[in-house]
Design a protein around this motif. Structure first.
Motif, PDB file in Angstrom:
ATOM      1  N   LEU A   1       0.722  -1.159  -0.107  1.00 17.12           N
ATOM      2  CA  LEU A   1       0.105   0.001   0.079  1.00 17.12           C
ATOM      3  C   LEU A   1       0.841   1.248   0.074  1.00 17.12           C
ATOM      4  O   LEU A   1       0.524   2.215  -0.702  1.00 17.12           O
ATOM      5  CB  LEU A   1      -1.047  -0.007   1.243  1.00 17.12           C
ATOM      6  N   VAL A   2       2.036   1.434   0.761  1.00 10.48           N
ATOM      7  CA  VAL A   2       2.680   2.251   0.859  1.00 10.48           C
ATOM      8  C   VAL A   2       3.441   2.457  -0.563  1.00 10.48           C
ATOM      9  O   VAL A   2       3.607   3.823  -0.938  1.00 10.48           O
ATOM     10  CB  VAL A   2       3.718   2.022   2.076  1.00 10.48           C
ATOM     11  N   ILE A   3       4.025   1.588  -1.313  1.00 14.41           N
ATOM     12  CA  ILE A   3       4.661   1.660  -2.300  1.00 14.41           C
ATOM     13  C   ILE A   3       3.690   2.361  -3.382  1.00 14.41           C
ATOM     14  O   ILE A   3       3.969   3.337  -4.140  1.00 14.41           O
ATOM     15  CB  ILE A   3       5.089   0.340  -2.960  1.00 14.41           C
TER      16      ILE A   3
ATOM     17  N   MET B   1       0.842   4.080  -2.778  1.00 18.07           N
ATOM     18  CA  MET B   1       0.624   5.374  -2.407  1.00 18.07           C
ATOM     19  C   MET B   1       1.589   6.473  -2.747  1.00 18.07           C
ATOM     20  O   MET B   1       1.411   7.449  -3.351  1.00 18.07           O
ATOM     21  CB  MET B   1       0.177   5.476  -0.892  1.00 18.07           C
ATOM     22  N   ARG B   2       2.871   6.160  -2.279  1.00 18.77           N
ATOM     23  CA  ARG B   2       4.013   6.847  -2.736  1.00 18.77           C
ATOM     24  C   ARG B   2       3.968   7.199  -4.174  1.00 18.77           C
ATOM     25  O   ARG B   2       4.175   8.466  -4.543  1.00 18.77           O
ATOM     26  CB  ARG B   2       5.248   6.180  -2.368  1.00 18.77           C
ATOM     27  N   GLU B   3       3.877   6.142  -5.126  1.00 16.47           N
ATOM     28  CA  GLU B   3       3.736   6.588  -6.514  1.00 16.47           C
ATOM     29  C   GLU B   3       2.674   7.560  -6.902  1.00 16.47           C
ATOM     30  O   GLU B   3       3.014   8.381  -7.749  1.00 16.47           O
ATOM     31  CB  GLU B   3       3.642   5.229  -7.160  1.00 16.47           C
ATOM     32  N   ARG B   4       1.463   7.424  -6.277  1.00 13.76           N
ATOM     33  CA  ARG B   4       0.496   8.253  -6.565  1.00 13.76           C
ATOM     34  C   ARG B   4       0.604   9.755  -6.285  1.00 13.76           C
ATOM     35  O   ARG B   4       0.068  10.276  -7.158  1.00 13.76           O
ATOM     36  CB  ARG B   4      -0.762   7.632  -6.043  1.00 13.76           C
ATOM     37  N   VAL B   5       1.133   9.854  -5.009  1.00 12.36           N
ATOM     38  CA  VAL B   5       1.159  11.226  -4.606  1.00 12.36           C
ATOM     39  C   VAL B   5       2.519  11.942  -4.659  1.00 12.36           C
ATOM     40  O   VAL B   5       2.650  13.072  -4.192  1.00 12.36           O
ATOM     41  CB  VAL B   5       0.389  11.378  -3.273  1.00 12.36           C
TER      42      VAL B   5
ATOM     43  N   ALA C   1       5.718   5.851   6.294  1.00 14.19           N
ATOM     44  CA  ALA C   1       5.335   4.532   6.893  1.00 14.19           C
ATOM     45  C   ALA C   1       6.132   4.030   8.207  1.00 14.19           C
ATOM     46  O   ALA C   1       7.104   3.889   8.129  1.00 14.19           O
ATOM     47  CB  ALA C   1       4.919   3.490   5.868  1.00 14.19           C
ATOM     48  N   TYR C   2       5.063   3.865   9.051  1.00  8.20           N
ATOM     49  CA  TYR C   2       5.683   3.429  10.408  1.00  8.20           C
ATOM     50  C   TYR C   2       4.525   2.525  11.082  1.00  8.20           C
ATOM     51  O   TYR C   2       3.400   2.806  10.319  1.00  8.20           O
ATOM     52  CB  TYR C   2       6.248   4.485  11.168  1.00  8.20           C
ATOM     53  N   GLY C   3       4.656   1.887  12.059  1.00  5.55           N
ATOM     54  CA  GLY C   3       3.566   1.282  12.715  1.00  5.55           C
ATOM     55  C   GLY C   3       3.722   0.088  13.668  1.00  5.55           C
ATOM     56  O   GLY C   3       5.044  -0.533  13.782  1.00  5.55           O
ATOM     57  N   HIS C   4       2.659  -0.544  14.108  1.00  5.34           N
ATOM     58  CA  HIS C   4       2.997  -1.682  15.218  1.00  5.34           C
ATOM     59  C   HIS C   4       2.928  -3.047  14.184  1.00  5.34           C
ATOM     60  O   HIS C   4       1.869  -3.461  14.088  1.00  5.34           O
ATOM     61  CB  HIS C   4       1.612  -1.499  15.975  1.00  5.34           C
TER      62      HIS C   4
ATOM     63  N   LEU D   1       0.089   5.019   7.908  1.00  2.00           N
ATOM     64  CA  LEU D   1       0.768   5.789   6.675  1.00  2.00           C
ATOM     65  C   LEU D   1       0.373   7.288   6.882  1.00  2.00           C
ATOM     66  O   LEU D   1      -0.745   7.813   6.777  1.00  2.00           O
ATOM     67  CB  LEU D   1      -0.194   5.087   5.409  1.00  2.00           C
ATOM     68  N   ASN D   2       1.413   8.109   6.455  1.00  2.72           N
ATOM     69  CA  ASN D   2       1.219   9.628   6.682  1.00  2.72           C
ATOM     70  C   ASN D   2       1.704  10.390   5.442  1.00  2.72           C
ATOM     71  O   ASN D   2       2.760   9.805   5.176  1.00  2.72           O
ATOM     72  CB  ASN D   2       1.920  10.240   7.836  1.00  2.72           C
TER      73      ASN D   2
END
Lengths: 509, 237
Positions: A433-435, A437-441, A450-453, A461-462
């Motif tokens: 998802l991060v990949i 999203m990054r490409e998109r925006v 991206a970070y998280g538990h 995702l921020n």
């Protein structure tokens, strides 16, 4: 941490053990030795930055737009506050009714500065009875209310949308009792999480949850949002640790489910409905919670990993080899380190890598824990799952390493405007998802981090931009929710729905 | 030249100190222990000297119980080459006195012949701030205490040290060998990297007793009582 030279006055011998420069630019001096009174040791120097006043004022450009204006919502058919109403509240809560618009700005704006309400009245009750009276009155007079705790929520659920009356639990901060043997804490809903931890620490106990906002968030709010946090993988969710609740319902009825029993299978477990209901079913006023023992030995390792697959391998090994002492497993990608370096001047304790995992162990026997941790590290290093890393065993280093992960939300705010998403996904598709999203925006966003538990399958995702950009928002939503839905994930793993996500629940339910 | 660094295992800086019920000492059972912060800074300075090729070997020494080995290992993980562990079961926060420590270190210096001894300025458990000074006295070496900056001359015959004193900063130059004690702002200690932590396990730590050096660690001071400072009273309005 930056060490600064302080002027030394003639004739005084001072011991500076640490000069800690926190994010909002003030210096906290800590002095420690057996022979001196333990002056204020700020255990978490960044806690104060989560208090709405400090950070928003330092980055204040202008107030965010009123929610009612920016987000095109219609006010419900509620009554408007009149001077008679104010008089009644003044009589009920003498000196604890605030109507000054300047003072109300902080209470009206959320921590992320993306929502601003237009409330004209703030009430600060001290007891459950006062809240019950307030609710009875408001119910009878069709006045909308907004219960508010620490105002650290991340989905705009802690501030009014229109002119709701804010009921703040901040003054309800009494600790009622602690049972040292069973570990049961009973307290009012307005107790700040960190204050509870400090109190419990003297008794060898700790709160079963921990989050970056601990310096400001209140336990009532934590429960109403079913907060997850950094240690969910070890101590479980609040659905398991909360033993009892006292809740005031919309019509003023006080529902007393405040049990301190660990096991009680008599009838429906009503308190479970309120945990995570985000204040829609009632206002939590008292809490009874099961607290685990404070661990004797805590170790923290931050490891550099070259790809996401290895992060998952490290997680598998950690669960297997560290097992019962594993207390947190967090991940961050390299833009996160760039972010804290740029915005908070923190340093990377290891070399720059594409991914980082933070592994914390907590146990009752330091020697055993270190042995387990060493075996684990030897294995993951030896097999090339992990390529670099460091282990911290003393408290100062542990806190500086945790600061990198815990202050990410604060660092993001320095970029300007944050589009914050909290997603639960199956681990196999987690980083895809991060990949995507990054490409998109990437062309219009400042950065995507991206970070998280990772241990709980929870991705934060921020995306940031200098100011609120509607075009960017359109590119993110509903794409991110549709993507999540496709893999049967949750569009809000732990942050709740609040105002921001209330219309997107259908993507997950 | 060799650099000898002293490291002490003390109660972790962030722990809330508790006194034992019989007021004889500070409670250390099941309390988190770590390397003295000033010792960490000393180790960092020594390792930096090695990286700059000023020193060719860094030896970390500690006096303490079996667990002092962990503290030595931390120094090894930061870059020290080998360790020396002087074993004792006496309390290092109040029974083992700075003079005894200085005597042991002096004997070790005679054996190892380092070009410099770097110590922390004081330990955070006893706050004595005496060991470095006494050691210099016993060895008849120059001492540069409260070091804020240490620069060894190219010929390694002298060292220039900027010291933090009450009036500001004092710069002095001393011929080597010398004793230097580290103050807070000398440097920022590094995080030991994982590969170094693994390597440190294989580095040697020699075990000795103080008696091997002809030193008696028995205390010459009797601690009568240890108490909490009085609770702070509120100020006047």
């Amino acid at each position: 941490m930056a060490h600064q030279r302080l002027p030394v006055t003639i004739g005084h011998f001072r011991q500076y053990l640490a000069l800690i420069n926190n994010g909002s630019g003030c210096l906290h001096r800590t002095v420690s030795s057996y022979t001196q009174v333990h002056a204020k040791y700020c255990p978490i120097q960044y806690q104060s930055s989560r208090r709405f006043g400090l950070l928003s004022r330092s980055m204040q450009k202008e107030e965010p737009e009123l929610t009612s204006v920016r987000y095109n919502v219609q006010r419900g058919n509620f009554a408007r506050i009149s001077s008679e109403d104010v008089a009644v509240f003044e009589k009920l809560l003498p000196g604890r009714v605030i109507a000054d618009p300047e003072e109300l700005v902080g209470y009206n704006t959320d921590w992320l500065r993306m929502c601003r309400g237009n409330s004209q009245l703030l009430l600060r009750p001290k007891t459950t009875e006062e809240i019950s009276e307030i609710m009875k009155y408001c119910n009878a007079h069709n006045l909308a209310v907004m219960p508010q705790g620490g105002n650290t929520g991340l989905v705009g659920g802690s501030v009014p949308v229109f002119d709701e009356i804010i009921i703040s639990t901040s003054l309800m901060n009494k600790i009622i009792s602690v049972d040292e043997i069973s570990g049961t804490l009973v307290c009012q809903a307005g107790c700040v999480l960190e204050a509870l931890n400090t109190h419990l620490s003297d008794l060898g106990l700790m709160m079963p949850l921990d989050l970056g906002a601990k310096g400001s968030c209140q336990i009532g709010g934590n429960i109403s949002t079913n907060a997850g946090g950094l240690r969910l993988m070890r101590y479980g969710s609040l659905h398991g640790s909360v033993l009892g609740l006292e809740v005031v319902q919309a019509d003023g009825t006080v529902l007393d489910c405040l049990s301190t029993l660990r096991k009680d299978n008599t009838g429906y477990d009503l308190k479970q409905l309120f945990i995570g209901s985000e204040g829609t079913l009632g206002i939590v006023t008292s809490v009874s919670i099961l607290c685990p023992r404070k661990p004797q030995s805590i170790n923290l390792a931050i490891l550099g990993v070259s790809n996401f697959e290895n992060c998952l391998k490290a997680l598998k090994e950690a669960k297997g080899m560290l097992g019962e002492i594993l207390s947190a497993f967090e991940f961050m990608d390299s833009p996160c380190i760039d972010l804290v370096k740029a915005n908070l001047q923190l340093t990377n304790p290891i070399s720059d890598m594409p991914f980082y995992v933070l592994i914390e162990t907590a146990g009752s026997n330091g020697t055993h824990d270190e042995e387990k941790l060493n075996l684990f590290l030897e294995k993951v290093l030896g097999e090339g799952i992990v390529e670099d890393g460091t282990v911290a065993t003393d408290s100062t280093k542990i806190q500086s390493i945790w600061a990198i992960r815990e202050r990410l939300a604060e660092a993001l705010l320095h970029d300007g405007y944050v589009y914050k998403y909290d997603i639960s996904l199956p681990l196999a598709n987690f980083y895809d998802l991060v990949i995507d999203m990054r490409e998109r925006v990437n062309d219009i966003a400042t950065r995507t981090v991206a970070y998280g538990h990772l241990g709980d399958g929870n991705l934060h995702l921020n995306i940031t931009s200098p100011t609120y950009d509607h075009e960017l928002l359109e590119k993110i939503e509903p794409f991110i929710y549709e993507w999540t839905s496709r893999y049967n994930g949750s569009i809000s793993a732990e942050h709740g729905l609040g105002f921001k996500k209330k219309d997107f629940i259908h993507f997950s339910k | 030249m060799k650099v000898l660094v002293g490291v002490k295992r003390v109660v972790d800086y962030a722990v809330k100190i508790r006194i034992k019920a019989d007021k004889s000492a500070v409670e250390t059972a099941s309390v988190k222990m770590s390397m003295n912060p000033f010792c960490e800074i000393a180790v960092e300075e020594a390792v930096r000297m090695k990286e700059k090729k000023i020193a060719d070997e860094v030896i970390a020494v500690s006096i303490g119980p079996k667990q002092a080995q962990e503290t030595i290992r931390t120094a090894l993980a930061m870059g020290a080459d080998r360790g020396v562990h002087i074993t004792t079961d006496a309390r290092t926060d109040q029974e083992v006195q700075p003079l005894a420590v200085a005597k042991v270190l002096a004997a070790l210096v005679e054996q190892e012949q380092p070009g410099m001894v770097v110590l922390g300025k004081q330990a955070i458990d006893d706050d004595s701030n005496q060991t470095g000074q006494m050691l210099a006295g016993l060895l008849d070496w120059p001492q540069a205490t409260f070091a804020n900056e240490v620069t060894v001359a190219d010929d390694k015959a002298s060292v220039q040290v900027v010291r933090e004193i009450d009036g500001g900063l004092q710069t002095l130059s001393a011929p080597l060998p010398a004793v230097v004690t580290a103050d807070l702002r000398l440097n920022q200690p590094r995080y030991a990297t994982l590969p170094n932590i693994m390597k440190a396990k294989k580095k040697k730590i020699a075990k000795h007793k103080a008696a091997d050096f002809g030193v008696d660690l028995a205390s010459t001071v009797e601690v009568v009582s240890v108490e909490d400072p009085p609770v702070r009273q509120a100020g006047q309005k």
